[in-house]
Design a protein around this motif. Structure first.
Motif, PDB file in Angstrom:
ATOM      1  N   VAL A  26      15.278 -27.641  45.130  1.00  0.00           N
ATOM      2  CA  VAL A  26      14.430 -26.505  44.544  1.00  0.00           C
ATOM      3  C   VAL A  26      15.483 -25.169  44.002  1.00  0.00           C
ATOM      4  CG1 VAL A  26      12.908 -24.824  45.361  1.00  0.00           C
ATOM      5  CG2 VAL A  26      12.948 -27.145  46.462  1.00  0.00           C
ATOM      6  N   SER A 121      19.914 -29.302  47.672  1.00  0.00           N
ATOM      7  CA  SER A 121      19.324 -29.845  49.092  1.00  0.00           C
ATOM      8  C   SER A 121      19.459 -31.353  49.101  1.00  0.00           C
ATOM      9  CB  SER A 121      17.690 -29.602  48.804  1.00  0.00           C
ATOM     10  OG  SER A 121      17.241 -28.401  48.509  1.00  0.00           O
ATOM     11  N   GLU A 303       9.434 -16.596  47.777  1.00  0.00           N
ATOM     12  CA  GLU A 303      10.227 -17.586  47.704  1.00  0.00           C
ATOM     13  C   GLU A 303      10.744 -17.857  49.029  1.00  0.00           C
ATOM     14  OE1 GLU A 303      14.160 -18.896  45.056  1.00  0.00           O
ATOM     15  OE2 GLU A 303      13.258 -17.002  44.591  1.00  0.00           O
ATOM     16  N   ASN A 307      11.274 -21.437  50.308  1.00  0.00           N
ATOM     17  CA  ASN A 307      12.296 -22.017  50.227  1.00  0.00           C
ATOM     18  C   ASN A 307      13.472 -21.127  51.216  1.00  0.00           C
ATOM     19  OD1 ASN A 307      14.981 -23.482  50.075  1.00  0.00           O
ATOM     20  ND2 ASN A 307      15.047 -22.867  47.753  1.00  0.00           N
ATOM     21  N   ARG A 309      16.357 -21.789  52.117  1.00  0.00           N
ATOM     22  CA  ARG A 309      17.738 -21.860  51.692  1.00  0.00           C
ATOM     23  C   ARG A 309      18.015 -20.663  50.781  1.00  0.00           C
ATOM     24  NH1 ARG A 309      18.125 -28.458  51.354  1.00  0.00           N
ATOM     25  NH2 ARG A 309      18.752 -28.754  53.389  1.00  0.00           N
ATOM     26  N   SER A 310      17.127 -19.975  50.003  1.00  0.00           N
ATOM     27  CA  SER A 310      17.319 -18.969  49.306  1.00  0.00           C
ATOM     28  C   SER A 310      17.602 -17.491  49.936  1.00  0.00           C
ATOM     29  CB  SER A 310      15.973 -18.834  48.392  1.00  0.00           C
ATOM     30  OG  SER A 310      14.863 -18.340  49.272  1.00  0.00           O
TER      31      SER A 310
END
Length: 322
Positions: A26, A121, A303, A307, A309-310
C-alpha cells in the motif's frame, strides 16, 4: 491474504495476482507525493523504489503519451508488478546506480525523482525473506538476492565493536553494547541461521517491549545488509546532475537517519550538520534546492487508520533552483 485472479478487492479494483497492486504494497502518502512532484505530462520521471508500483501508477496517470517513467528496483519480485506500458523503462538495480543507468538509456536529465524508502508490505509478509519478526525463516534480509552478505553472516562474523556500532546507529537499541557482547559470546555455542534461532539467542538481553526491541534490532540488521544509508547518500548526491532546474524530488523516509540525510542534503548540498550549528562558520554556498514544504509531510488520521505502517513515514519534497 490470497486473492484469486480477477477477484474484486476492497478498493473496487481487480487483482491480477496475489503480489500485484495494493496487495503487494500500500503506497504511503500517495496523494501528497503525486501532488508534490507537480508532474508535467511530457516529463521524464524516476521511481527509485518501484515495488508494487503504486506510486508509479499515480505518476503514469498524470503523464501523457510522450512522458516516460524509469523504474528502479533491485528486488526480483517487483518485476511481476510491471504494467504493460511502453512509457515505462524498468531497471533491475539499486537506485544508487541511477545516474549510470539513465545515461545508458540516453537520458541526460529528468523532471522528477521519487524514492519511497520503506520495506514493502510484500517483503514483510514473506517469511522466507527474513525481514519480519512475525515469521520463522532464513535470517536473510537481502533486498537483492544476488548479493552475498545476509543477516546470518553478520551475526556470525562481525566483531563486537561492529555489532555495537550498527545496533546503536541503525536501530537506536538501548543496550546495543550489551547486545553485541552477548551475541559474540552466544555464537560460540549456537548458530543463528533462522529468525527463531536468532530470537532465542538474544532473548536473555531483550529490554522493554519485546516486539519494539526486536523491530529495532531487525531494522539495524536490514540497513547494514543492504547498505541503505550509503545507497541513499549516493543517490542524493546524483540529484544535482540528474534533475533539471525546476524539477522536483520526493523522498519518503521511515526513520530519523534517512530523514536527516534528506533534510541536510536539500539544505546544504551535503550531509554535514555542523555548518548550520556553528555560528562562527559562514556558509556561502548557493542553494541549489528549496524545500517545497518547510516541515515534513506525515500521514493523515484517515491514512493511519487504513495503513498502520504509514505512522512513521515522512515526506520531503524539494525543487531544483538552478
Amino acid at each position: 491474504m490470497k486473492v484469486k485472479k480477477g477477484a474484486v478487492q476492497d478498493d473496487g479494483t481487480q487483482a491480477d495476482s496475489p503480489t500485484q497492486g495494493p496487495l503487494y504494497h500500500v503506497p504511503v502518502l500517495f496523494d501528497e507525493t503525486i501532488e508534490g512532484l507537480d508532474i508535467k505530462p511530457n516529463g521524464i520521471y524516476v521511481d527509485c523504489t518501484f515495488g508494487g508500483g503504486g506510486h508509479s501508477r499515480g505518476i503514469l496517470e498524470k503523464l501523457g503519451k510522450d512522458g516516460k517513467l524509469v523504474a528502479f528496483d533491485q528486488d526480483e519480485d517487483a518485476v511481476s508488478n510491471l504494467p504493460a506500458d511502453k512509457r515505462v523503462v524498468f531497471v533491475p538495480q539499486n537506485f544508487k546506480h541511477m545516474h549510470r543507468f539513465l545515461r545508458l538509456h540516453k537520458i541526460k536529465q529528468v523532471d522528477g525523482v521519487l524514492a519511497d524508502l520503506g520495506v514493502s508490505s510484500h517483503q514483510f509478509d514473506e517469511g522466507d525473506r527474513g525481514f519480519s519478526i512475525r515469521f520463522d525463516g532464513p535470517l536473510d534480509m537481502r533486498m537483492d538476492k544476488r548479493q552475498l552478505l545476509d543477516a546470518a553472516q553478520i551475526i556470525a562474523t562481525y566483531t563486537e565493536q561492529q555489532l555495537h556500532k550498527l545496533f546503536e546507529q541503525y536501530g537506536e537499541v538501548s543496550n546495543s553494547k550489551t547486545l553485541a557482547k552477548h551475541i559474540v559470546s552466544a555464537r560460540q555455542q549456537t548458530q543463528a541461521q533462522t529468525i527463531l534461532q536468532f530470537k532465542a539467542m538474544i532473548s536473555p538481553v531483550v529490554k522493554g517491549n519485546p516486539n519494539k526491541y526486536l523491530a529495532q534490532v531487525f531494522q539495524a540488521l536490514r540497513i547494514e545488509v543492504n547498505e541503505e544509508m550509503d545507497a541513499l547518500k549516493e543517490m542524493l548526491l546524483q540529484l544535482n546532475e540528474v534533475v533539471k532546474p525546476g524539477g522536483r524530488v520526493a523522498i519518503i523516509t521511515f526513520h530519523s537517519l534517512e530523514d536527516r540525510l534528506a533534510k541536510q542534503f536539500f539544505k546544504n548540498g551535503s550531509f554535514d550538520e555542523s555548518e548550520d550549528d556553528n555560528p562562527f562558520v559562514q556558509n556561502n554556498k548557493e542553494q541549489k534546492w528549496a524545500l517545497v514544504n518547510k516541515k515534513p509531510i506525515t500521514a493523515t488520521e484517515g491514512e493511519l487508520k487504513l495503513n498502520k505502517r504509514s505512522r512513521s513515514a515522512k515526506l520531503r519534497v524539494a525543487e531544483r533552483l538552478f
